[in-house]
Design a protein around this motif. Structure first.
Motif, PDB file in Angstrom:
ATOM      1  N   LEU A  60      10.211 -11.974   7.425  1.00 26.92           N
ATOM      2  CA  LEU A  60       8.931 -12.890   6.996  1.00 26.92           C
ATOM      3  C   LEU A  60       7.977 -12.157   5.909  1.00 26.92           C
ATOM      4  O   LEU A  60       8.274 -11.068   5.746  1.00 26.92           O
ATOM      5  N   GLN A  61       7.015 -12.811   5.567  1.00 26.44           N
ATOM      6  CA  GLN A  61       6.252 -12.444   4.326  1.00 26.44           C
ATOM      7  C   GLN A  61       5.382 -11.308   4.651  1.00 26.44           C
ATOM      8  O   GLN A  61       4.803 -11.270   5.840  1.00 26.44           O
ATOM      9  N   GLN A  62       5.307 -10.365   3.963  1.00 26.00           N
ATOM     10  CA  GLN A  62       4.241  -9.142   4.054  1.00 26.00           C
ATOM     11  C   GLN A  62       3.301  -9.204   2.850  1.00 26.00           C
ATOM     12  O   GLN A  62       3.789  -9.772   1.609  1.00 26.00           O
ATOM     13  N   HIS A  63       2.137  -8.667   2.859  1.00 31.14           N
ATOM     14  CA  HIS A  63       1.170  -8.220   1.749  1.00 31.14           C
ATOM     15  C   HIS A  63       1.395  -6.789   1.648  1.00 31.14           C
ATOM     16  O   HIS A  63       1.019  -6.095   2.756  1.00 31.14           O
ATOM     17  N   ILE A  64       1.816  -6.353   0.561  1.00 34.13           N
ATOM     18  CA  ILE A  64       2.217  -4.690   0.443  1.00 34.13           C
ATOM     19  C   ILE A  64       1.100  -4.386  -0.489  1.00 34.13           C
ATOM     20  O   ILE A  64       1.023  -4.893  -1.636  1.00 34.13           O
ATOM     21  N   ARG A  65       0.304  -3.512  -0.131  1.00 34.13           N
ATOM     22  CA  ARG A  65      -0.786  -2.730  -0.964  1.00 34.13           C
ATOM     23  C   ARG A  65      -0.319  -1.343  -1.078  1.00 34.13           C
ATOM     24  O   ARG A  65       0.143  -0.630  -0.316  1.00 34.13           O
ATOM     25  N   ILE A  66      -0.434  -1.112  -2.241  1.00 29.35           N
ATOM     26  CA  ILE A  66       0.089   0.226  -2.795  1.00 29.35           C
ATOM     27  C   ILE A  66      -1.232   0.946  -3.415  1.00 29.35           C
ATOM     28  O   ILE A  66      -1.611   0.124  -4.732  1.00 29.35           O
ATOM     29  N   ALA A  67      -1.446   2.005  -3.110  1.00 30.84           N
ATOM     30  CA  ALA A  67      -2.866   2.661  -3.967  1.00 30.84           C
ATOM     31  C   ALA A  67      -2.577   4.114  -4.212  1.00 30.84           C
ATOM     32  O   ALA A  67      -1.910   4.951  -3.253  1.00 30.84           O
ATOM     33  N   ILE A  68      -2.771   4.472  -5.264  1.00 27.84           N
ATOM     34  CA  ILE A  68      -2.397   5.877  -5.749  1.00 27.84           C
ATOM     35  C   ILE A  68      -3.678   6.642  -6.095  1.00 27.84           C
ATOM     36  O   ILE A  68      -4.718   6.139  -6.774  1.00 27.84           O
ATOM     37  N   TYR A  69      -3.816   7.972  -5.348  1.00 26.95           N
ATOM     38  CA  TYR A  69      -5.062   8.698  -5.437  1.00 26.95           C
ATOM     39  C   TYR A  69      -4.649  10.146  -6.145  1.00 26.95           C
ATOM     40  O   TYR A  69      -3.510  10.567  -6.160  1.00 26.95           O
ATOM     41  N   ASP A  70      -5.987  10.572  -6.377  1.00 29.31           N
ATOM     42  CA  ASP A  70      -5.417  12.282  -6.952  1.00 29.31           C
ATOM     43  C   ASP A  70      -5.507  13.114  -5.912  1.00 29.31           C
ATOM     44  O   ASP A  70      -5.628  14.268  -6.094  1.00 29.31           O
ATOM     45  N   GLN A  71      -6.225  12.768  -4.534  1.00 26.67           N
ATOM     46  CA  GLN A  71      -6.262  13.308  -3.465  1.00 26.67           C
ATOM     47  C   GLN A  71      -6.363  12.578  -2.284  1.00 26.67           C
ATOM     48  O   GLN A  71      -6.178  11.435  -2.366  1.00 26.67           O
ATOM     49  N   GLU A  72      -6.038  13.234  -0.982  1.00 29.00           N
ATOM     50  CA  GLU A  72      -5.925  12.481   0.039  1.00 29.00           C
ATOM     51  C   GLU A  72      -7.221  11.573   0.417  1.00 29.00           C
ATOM     52  O   GLU A  72      -8.303  12.216   0.376  1.00 29.00           O
ATOM     53  N   PRO A  73      -7.145  10.313   0.571  1.00 34.45           N
ATOM     54  CA  PRO A  73      -8.040   9.536   0.861  1.00 34.45           C
ATOM     55  C   PRO A  73      -8.504   9.495   2.495  1.00 34.45           C
ATOM     56  O   PRO A  73      -7.671   9.813   3.104  1.00 34.45           O
ATOM     57  N   SER A  74      -9.471   9.034   2.868  1.00 30.37           N
ATOM     58  CA  SER A  74      -9.965   8.666   4.208  1.00 30.37           C
ATOM     59  C   SER A  74      -8.788   7.443   4.593  1.00 30.37           C
ATOM     60  O   SER A  74      -8.654   6.710   3.657  1.00 30.37           O
ATOM     61  N   HIS A  75      -8.388   7.543   5.721  1.00 31.58           N
ATOM     62  CA  HIS A  75      -7.597   6.251   6.236  1.00 31.58           C
ATOM     63  C   HIS A  75      -8.136   5.715   7.358  1.00 31.58           C
ATOM     64  O   HIS A  75      -8.579   5.970   8.371  1.00 31.58           O
ATOM     65  N   PRO A  76      -8.507   4.326   6.849  1.00 33.43           N
ATOM     66  CA  PRO A  76      -9.110   3.561   7.650  1.00 33.43           C
ATOM     67  C   PRO A  76      -8.509   3.050   9.089  1.00 33.43           C
ATOM     68  O   PRO A  76      -7.371   3.197   9.225  1.00 33.43           O
ATOM     69  N   LEU A  77      -9.298   3.120  10.211  1.00 32.49           N
ATOM     70  CA  LEU A  77      -8.831   2.979  11.527  1.00 32.49           C
ATOM     71  C   LEU A  77      -8.124   1.652  12.033  1.00 32.49           C
ATOM     72  O   LEU A  77      -7.278   1.445  12.861  1.00 32.49           O
ATOM     73  N   VAL A  78      -8.688   0.560  11.208  1.00 35.81           N
ATOM     74  CA  VAL A  78      -8.353  -0.805  11.244  1.00 35.81           C
ATOM     75  C   VAL A  78      -7.810  -1.183   9.789  1.00 35.81           C
ATOM     76  O   VAL A  78      -8.284  -0.786   8.890  1.00 35.81           O
ATOM     77  N   GLU A  79      -7.181  -2.416   9.747  1.00 34.86           N
ATOM     78  CA  GLU A  79      -6.802  -3.070   8.582  1.00 34.86           C
ATOM     79  C   GLU A  79      -8.143  -3.530   7.968  1.00 34.86           C
ATOM     80  O   GLU A  79      -9.050  -4.487   8.601  1.00 34.86           O
ATOM     81  N   PRO A  80      -8.587  -3.313   6.770  1.00 30.08           N
ATOM     82  CA  PRO A  80      -9.903  -3.491   6.397  1.00 30.08           C
ATOM     83  C   PRO A  80     -10.224  -5.110   6.115  1.00 30.08           C
ATOM     84  O   PRO A  80     -11.421  -5.411   6.315  1.00 30.08           O
ATOM     85  N   MET A  81      -9.301  -5.900   5.993  1.00 32.97           N
ATOM     86  CA  MET A  81      -9.612  -7.402   5.517  1.00 32.97           C
ATOM     87  C   MET A  81      -9.686  -8.129   6.969  1.00 32.97           C
ATOM     88  O   MET A  81     -10.663  -8.996   7.005  1.00 32.97           O
ATOM     89  N   SER A  82      -8.926  -7.686   8.024  1.00 29.58           N
ATOM     90  CA  SER A  82      -9.088  -8.520   9.233  1.00 29.58           C
ATOM     91  C   SER A  82      -9.615  -7.815  10.383  1.00 29.58           C
ATOM     92  O   SER A  82      -9.872  -8.528  11.131  1.00 29.58           O
ATOM     93  N   ASP A  83      -9.911  -6.618  10.182  1.00 31.41           N
ATOM     94  CA  ASP A  83     -10.562  -5.741  11.316  1.00 31.41           C
ATOM     95  C   ASP A  83      -9.625  -5.663  12.329  1.00 31.41           C
ATOM     96  O   ASP A  83      -9.933  -5.190  13.554  1.00 31.41           O
ATOM     97  N   LYS A  84      -8.244  -5.882  12.224  1.00 29.12           N
ATOM     98  CA  LYS A  84      -7.112  -5.669  13.251  1.00 29.12           C
ATOM     99  C   LYS A  84      -6.790  -4.306  13.189  1.00 29.12           C
ATOM    100  O   LYS A  84      -6.693  -3.729  12.108  1.00 29.12           O
ATOM    101  N   PRO A  85      -6.462  -3.769  14.468  1.00 22.87           N
ATOM    102  CA  PRO A  85      -5.883  -2.428  14.517  1.00 22.87           C
ATOM    103  C   PRO A  85      -4.519  -2.442  13.884  1.00 22.87           C
ATOM    104  O   PRO A  85      -3.719  -3.210  13.869  1.00 22.87           O
ATOM    105  N   TRP A  86      -4.154  -1.233  13.372  1.00 21.39           N
ATOM    106  CA  TRP A  86      -3.000  -0.927  12.681  1.00 21.39           C
ATOM    107  C   TRP A  86      -1.766  -0.877  13.826  1.00 21.39           C
ATOM    108  O   TRP A  86      -2.373  -0.450  14.860  1.00 21.39           O
ATOM    109  N   THR A  87      -0.569  -1.571  13.729  1.00 23.14           N
ATOM    110  CA  THR A  87       0.260  -1.560  14.783  1.00 23.14           C
ATOM    111  C   THR A  87       1.187  -0.253  14.780  1.00 23.14           C
ATOM    112  O   THR A  87       1.803   0.052  15.748  1.00 23.14           O
ATOM    113  N   HIS A  88       1.317   0.611  13.501  1.00 21.00           N
ATOM    114  CA  HIS A  88       2.008   1.442  13.276  1.00 21.00           C
ATOM    115  C   HIS A  88       1.460   2.604  12.306  1.00 21.00           C
ATOM    116  O   HIS A  88       1.164   1.912  11.112  1.00 21.00           O
TER     117      HIS A  88
END
Length: 157
Positions: A60-88
């Protein structure tokens, strides 16, 4: 100071056979894995010599977000738009020898010649993949929110 993306995109995507590829644009010998091992299934990915296969929970459908950084970014603990936890979540090292990659899928093993094309500063990159997948039974006749797959890429330290 928090890392800011040098470039990013969000795409609506439908993963054929529950997978898609981020592949080096100059890899003319690219071959997707045919057999999915238990490790690949558990990690939801397979790192190739010049790219990566990312597995999704379904076709089924996904929203794929790709972001390129020049250094390691902070990694949010939850998905920012929904505030739901990452499943993996997984962090891996990948190689893009041409310093460019494209997104592709089984029904289109060769990426579109005019994009989208992504550029990275180094051949060897670190990649953090976070999945927020629909939890529950799937029914193609009932609309559901798409899965979200967030991909952060930065130069390998």
């Amino acid at each position: 100071m928090a890392a800011s993306p040098k470039g990013w995109t969000t795409m609506a995507w439908q993963s054929d056979y529950g997978q898609f590829y981020l592949m080096d644009r100059n890899d003319k010998a690219f071959e997707a894995p045919v057999e999915i091992t238990p490790e690949m299934e558990a990690r939801c990915l397979f790192v190739m010599p010049s790219g990566i296969t990312i597995y999704t929970q379904s076709c089924l459908q996904q929203h794929i977000r790709i972001a390129i950084y020049d250094q390691e970014p902070s990694h949010p603990l939850v998905e920012p738009m929904s505030d739901k936890p990452w499943t993996h979540e997984e962090t891996v090292e990948v190689r893009f020898p041409s310093k460019t990659f494209a997104i592709s899928s089984p029904s289109m093993p060769d990426p579109l010649p005019n994009g989208p094309v992504f550029f990275v500063d180094t051949v060897e990159c670190a990649m953090r993949i976070s999945w927020m997948e629909f939890q529950g039974s799937r029914d193609d006749s009932v609309p559901i929110e798409p899965d979200v797959i967030d991909i952060a890429i930065w130069p390998r330290p």
